[in-house]
Design a protein around this motif. Structure first.
Motif, mmCIF file in Angstrom:
data_model
loop_
_atom_site.group_PDB
_atom_site.id
_atom_site.type_symbol
_atom_site.label_atom_id
_atom_site.label_comp_id
_atom_site.label_asym_id
_atom_site.label_seq_id
_atom_site.Cartn_x
_atom_site.Cartn_y
_atom_site.Cartn_z
ATOM 1 N N UNK A 93 0.860 -1.179 0.000
ATOM 2 C CA UNK A 93 0.000 0.000 0.000
ATOM 3 C C UNK A 93 0.898 1.231 0.000
ATOM 4 N N UNK A 94 0.736 2.074 -1.022
ATOM 5 C CA UNK A 94 1.577 3.255 -1.165
ATOM 6 C C UNK A 94 0.852 4.477 -0.602
ATOM 7 N N UNK A 95 1.598 5.292 0.112
ATOM 8 C CA UNK A 95 1.085 6.550 0.640
ATOM 9 C C UNK A 95 2.009 7.639 0.115
ATOM 10 N N UNK A 133 8.543 18.257 -7.025
ATOM 11 C CA UNK A 133 9.958 18.242 -6.691
ATOM 12 C C UNK A 133 10.221 17.502 -5.404
ATOM 13 N N UNK A 134 11.001 18.132 -4.512
ATOM 14 C CA UNK A 134 11.387 17.488 -3.270
ATOM 15 C C UNK A 134 10.254 17.337 -2.282
ATOM 16 N N UNK A 135 9.103 18.001 -2.521
ATOM 17 C CA UNK A 135 8.003 17.911 -1.583
ATOM 18 C C UNK A 135 7.277 16.574 -1.653
ATOM 19 N N UNK A 136 7.335 15.918 -2.800
ATOM 20 C CA UNK A 136 6.562 14.704 -3.001
ATOM 21 C C UNK A 136 7.222 13.531 -2.289
ATOM 22 N N UNK A 137 6.571 13.027 -1.258
ATOM 23 C CA UNK A 137 7.075 11.876 -0.516
ATOM 24 C C UNK A 137 6.350 10.613 -0.984
ATOM 25 N N UNK A 138 7.034 9.494 -0.920
ATOM 26 C CA UNK A 138 6.390 8.219 -1.220
ATOM 27 C C UNK A 138 6.839 7.182 -0.206
ATOM 28 N N UNK A 139 5.861 6.503 0.345
ATOM 29 C CA UNK A 139 6.096 5.464 1.329
ATOM 30 C C UNK A 139 5.377 4.194 0.879
ATOM 31 N N UNK A 140 5.972 3.059 1.165
ATOM 32 C CA UNK A 140 5.317 1.785 0.900
ATOM 33 C C UNK A 140 5.082 1.069 2.225
ATOM 34 N N UNK A 159 -3.615 1.255 -2.959
ATOM 35 C CA UNK A 159 -3.346 -0.170 -2.771
ATOM 36 C C UNK A 159 -2.889 -0.762 -4.102
ATOM 37 N N UNK A 160 -1.602 -1.112 -4.184
ATOM 38 C CA UNK A 160 -1.037 -1.678 -5.416
ATOM 39 C C UNK A 160 -0.694 -3.152 -5.257
ATOM 40 N N UNK A 161 -1.341 -3.818 -4.324
ATOM 41 C CA UNK A 161 -0.991 -5.205 -4.003
ATOM 42 C C UNK A 161 -1.068 -6.126 -5.217
#
Length: 379
Positions: free
Chosen positions: A63-65, A122-129, A157-159
């Motif tokens: 699941x990506x946030x 740019x640098x503001x975009x965060x990605x967490x899995x 949800x990319x499961x």
């Protein structure tokens, strides 16, 4: 990792036909048909301890946030302090209910900003899995979606789009480096990087559930078969199923959701209070209940048991005192291939004397000793 009762027709992973070709014993686990064993679960277990084992973990949830508020959303949704994590790091944490009960235990990875699926520039975009146990993926997805609603964050949800293959054991680095462009010696435990592995794009994480060094490889579902075949072709790499994975994690003293962890269990009685960051500077779901639990001696505690005989304690068996009074319950138990004797995890009632205990194994009281966890630690 967690099991659930049978209901709908089980799903299959992208490696289903590979498992069938290998003659795997397939079982319904967490709503998926998964390999329990291929030939000998003991041989598979020993291969991971001495060489390398290959696991299909594609039933797990990814699941990506993402977005400028993704880290803050996870700080509110989960018990850990996630937002200060650097890109490329991972952390074990939990999703808890407002009453402090554990809804799932998770590993959260901070990915490079360029992996972002939405929000921010740019640098503001965060990605967490967020990697969830298979049976709890919907619970985790829905809770994250609800809890992230007040933040600049998108939950995706990319499961079904991902396959997850684990290579575990003391030879895992040497074997995997044959197929990677990066040198893995610098990838520390609980870290992740993007790489090419056997010609396919992969997220390579130095994580696992076996107590050994190893890697977990997140790839597009369409790339699972060629990646598996490339790794499995290496001499000494042994396909391993759920049975070996369970005995390996038990020896390593790692909790299993549905056994040691449940919605009726809080992190402190499970001996995992360290993952609850009550001092993080923001509020989070369950904080008030968890803060109270942290100040109250738990009514039970999780311990390790080593049997003196040959009969293995199993989940649900009662632990009894020398006088035969029930004083606890086994949550996981099995013969240990590495130690050569049965072992178990169990909850003991607070105040119970640890000497003279036994487990009621089908009407017979089998003596056990309380031992330090983990049962096994790699050299």
């Amino acid at each position: 990792m967690s099991a659930e009762s049978k209901s709908a027709e089980p799903k299959t992973t992208p490696l289903h036909e590979v498992h069938r070709d290998l003659g795997a014993n397939m079982v319904d686990f967490a709503g998926y048909l998964m390999p329990l064993r291929y030939r000998s679960e003991t041989a598979e277990h020993e291969a991971v301890r001495t060489g390398a084992g290959l696991f299909d973990l594609s039933h797990m949830g990814e699941i990506f946030v993402s977005g400028p508020g993704a880290g803050a959303a996870l700080d509110y949704a989960l018990v850990g302090n996630l937002s200060p994590m650097a890109v490329g790091k991972a952390r074990y944490t939990m999703l808890c209910a407002p009453d402090g009960g554990v809804l799932d235990d998770l590993i959260v990875y901070r990915l490079a900003d360029r992996e972002a699926a939405g929000g921010g520039r740019g640098g503001e975009a965060q990605t967490w899995m967020v990697v969830a146990n298979a049976a709890n993926t919907a619970v985790v997805r829905d809770a994250l979606t609800e809890r992230a609603a007040g933040f600049e964050a998108v939950v995706d949800d990319r499961s079904d789009a991902y396959a997850l293959i684990a290579l575990q054991g003391p030879r895992s680095q040497e074997i995997l480096e044959r197929f990677t462009e990066a040198t893995l010696a610098g990838l520390r435990y609980y870290a992740i990087l993007a790489d090419r592995v056997a010609g396919v794009d992969a997220l390579v994480a130095r994580t696992g559930y076996t107590g050994e060094d190893g890697f977990e490889l997140f790839v597009d579902a369409s790339d699972a078969v060629p990646l598996w075949r490339a790794l499995a072709a290496v001499d000494g790499v042994v396909p391993a199923g759920l049975a070996a994975r369970d005995s390996l994690r038990l020896e390593a003293g790692m909790p299993l959701y549905g056994n040691e962890l449940t919605a009726e269990t809080n992190p402190f009685e499970a001996g995992l209070g360290r993952v609850v960051k009550l001092d993080k500077p923001v509020d989070f779901v369950g904080k008030a209940a968890l803060a109270a639990q942290a100040q109250t001696p738990p009514g039970r505690r999780l311990v390790g048991l080593a049997a003196r005989g040959r009969r293995a304690p199993r989940k649900g068996y009662q632990v009894v005192t020398s006088g035969g009074t029930p004083c606890g319950v086994v949550t996981s138990g099995a013969p240990s291939p590495t130690l050569g004797k049965p072992i178990a995890l169990a909850y003991l009632d607070s105040g119970v004397e640890e000497s003279g205990l036994a487990v009621d194994v089908r009407g017979r009281h089998e003596p056990v000793d309380v031992v330090d966890l983990p049962f096994y630690k790699r050299p």
